[in-house]
Motif scaffolding. Sequence first.
Motif, short mmCIF file in Angstrom:
data_model
loop_
_atom_site.label_atom_id
_atom_site.label_comp_id
_atom_site.label_asym_id
_atom_site.label_seq_id
_atom_site.Cartn_x
_atom_site.Cartn_y
_atom_site.Cartn_z
N UNK A 89 0.84 -0.95 0.11
CA UNK A 89 -0.04 0.18 -0.09
C UNK A 89 0.97 1.29 -0.01
N UNK A 90 0.51 2.32 -0.83
CA UNK A 90 1.31 3.53 -0.91
C UNK A 90 0.24 4.62 -1.28
N UNK A 91 0.40 5.71 -0.39
CA UNK A 91 -0.48 6.90 -0.38
C UNK A 91 0.36 8.00 -0.82
N UNK A 92 0.09 8.67 -2.01
CA UNK A 92 0.73 9.86 -2.69
C UNK A 92 -0.26 10.72 -2.98
N UNK A 93 -1.47 10.77 -2.32
CA UNK A 93 -2.35 12.06 -2.32
C UNK A 93 -1.99 13.24 -2.04
N UNK A 126 -3.06 5.33 -3.52
CA UNK A 126 -3.82 6.41 -3.62
C UNK A 126 -3.06 7.75 -4.34
N UNK A 127 -3.79 8.21 -5.38
CA UNK A 127 -3.30 9.29 -6.06
C UNK A 127 -4.26 10.62 -5.95
N UNK A 128 -5.21 10.62 -5.11
CA UNK A 128 -6.31 11.58 -4.80
C UNK A 128 -5.56 12.93 -4.88
N UNK A 182 -6.46 -3.95 -6.15
CA UNK A 182 -7.79 -3.72 -5.74
C UNK A 182 -8.42 -2.54 -5.26
N UNK A 183 -7.40 -1.47 -4.90
CA UNK A 183 -7.84 0.01 -4.37
C UNK A 183 -6.96 0.92 -5.23
N UNK A 184 -7.69 1.83 -5.84
CA UNK A 184 -7.00 3.06 -6.58
C UNK A 184 -7.86 4.13 -6.48
N UNK A 185 -7.15 4.88 -5.49
CA UNK A 185 -8.08 6.17 -5.40
C UNK A 185 -7.58 7.31 -6.38
N UNK A 186 -8.71 7.79 -7.29
CA UNK A 186 -8.05 8.81 -8.05
C UNK A 186 -9.16 9.92 -8.00
N UNK A 187 -9.81 10.25 -6.96
CA UNK A 187 -10.60 11.26 -6.58
C UNK A 187 -9.76 12.72 -6.73
N UNK A 188 -10.67 13.74 -7.20
CA UNK A 188 -10.01 14.71 -7.43
C UNK A 188 -8.72 14.63 -8.42
N UNK A 189 -8.44 13.66 -9.00
CA UNK A 189 -7.15 13.53 -9.90
C UNK A 189 -7.40 14.18 -11.57
N UNK A 190 -8.51 14.40 -11.52
CA UNK A 190 -8.76 14.97 -12.89
C UNK A 190 -8.66 13.87 -14.08
N UNK A 191 -8.69 12.73 -13.92
CA UNK A 191 -8.22 11.83 -14.92
C UNK A 191 -9.33 11.62 -15.91
N UNK A 192 -10.70 12.24 -15.76
CA UNK A 192 -11.60 11.95 -16.78
C UNK A 192 -12.57 10.80 -16.21
#
Length: 420
Positions: A324-328, A354-356, A379-389
């Motif tokens: 697990x890595x969190x780079x938000x 997490x790249x949020x 299994x978890x990939x957080x892209x909230x507010x990352x503007x990926x479309x």
Amino acid sequence: MQQAAGRSRPVPSLRRSQSRLTADSYCIHRIIEDPEWSLAAVPQLTELCLQHIVHNFTQNPILDRLLPEHQRKVLDRLPTALPLAVTANLVSDEDYWKRCCTERWQVLELIPLCKDYVRKLEVDQFLPPLKVDPEEEADDISDSESDLGLGEVPVHHYDLGALVTALPYLEELHLTYGVKDCGMNFEWNLFKFTYQDCCNLAGAVKKCHKLKVFKLTRSNVDDDKTKLLVRSLLDHPALVELNLSHNLIGDTGAQAVGKLINRSKLETLDLCNNKIHQAGAQALAQALAQNCILTSLNLRLNYLGDEGGEAMGRALLANATLKSIHLGSNMLSEPSAVLLSQVLAQNATLTSINLSCNHIGPDGGKQLLEGLAGNKTLTEFDLRLAEVGQENEFLIGQMLWANRHAARLAPQPQPPAEPL
């Protein structure tokens, strides 16, 4: 004339009624003005009931059946001498236990009785001894000077050395140097984790050979204090989790932590909300590339930028243990996403990223989507507010759902059979 006289007969009766009414009014008036009478002398029924509950708490501890406002009143009145068999599993209010400690117990006196059973110690505030100088107190110091901290003398907090080292089986230590709800008594000294505090804590932690979890959060820990703490934790025999989140750790402190990663048994590292930039990220990445123990890394709310993000990506290409890595919130953008897409295509251990709250963008989202195409472990990939479309986010979500579904269906490893 007779009728007129007949009508005048009730007049004496009316006068008598008015006289009685006047007398009654006078009596009522005298009762109200009686100086011995007071409404406060008559307690409300609710207060009488609460008093009865407090007086009979040992025989009938019904705290959990009271309304919250009534619970508060009962807790404020409960005597601290109640048996622990009654209060230990029922009362969770910190203020009550604080009263017990100050009125009933001396902590150091209890250590010989409980030292073999204490596994976790959590202190969420420290109250330093306030020394008031009468001459300084008499001076008229302006608000602006007070805000700047002019004339303040560092006040050291309680030294945990005697307490911590007397607990031979301590496994978790959670600390926050500061004061809660200080209100109008605010002073900067109350929130200063001094260098002497750090020296005392480092010496105490070094002697805790069974310590597995160490959390020092929201305590204004800077680079110099981080280096001092790290020196006491190098080659620690049991430490598996370190949390230094919400502090003031910069690149120099991160470089020190990088050395700790490969000279300890750390499995979880949390450096959330600090001041780590590119150089610190590169030092952590270099350690991560060589590490084979760490499984969780949280770098949320720092300042890595794309150079730091790319360094972490290259480290993940070499690392085979991190899950697990969190780079938000690290000012990452498309260049970081390009390298992380390679990580997704090659790494087989990461399960959560997490790249949020970064500026990945639609093109970066496409890169991540391509990298995830052959990935079966994430299994978890957080892209909230990352503007990926929206389209990229939807397709990535479908792939993650498939991975989670496959993980649920996969047979779970069975523990080894015990020898007969």
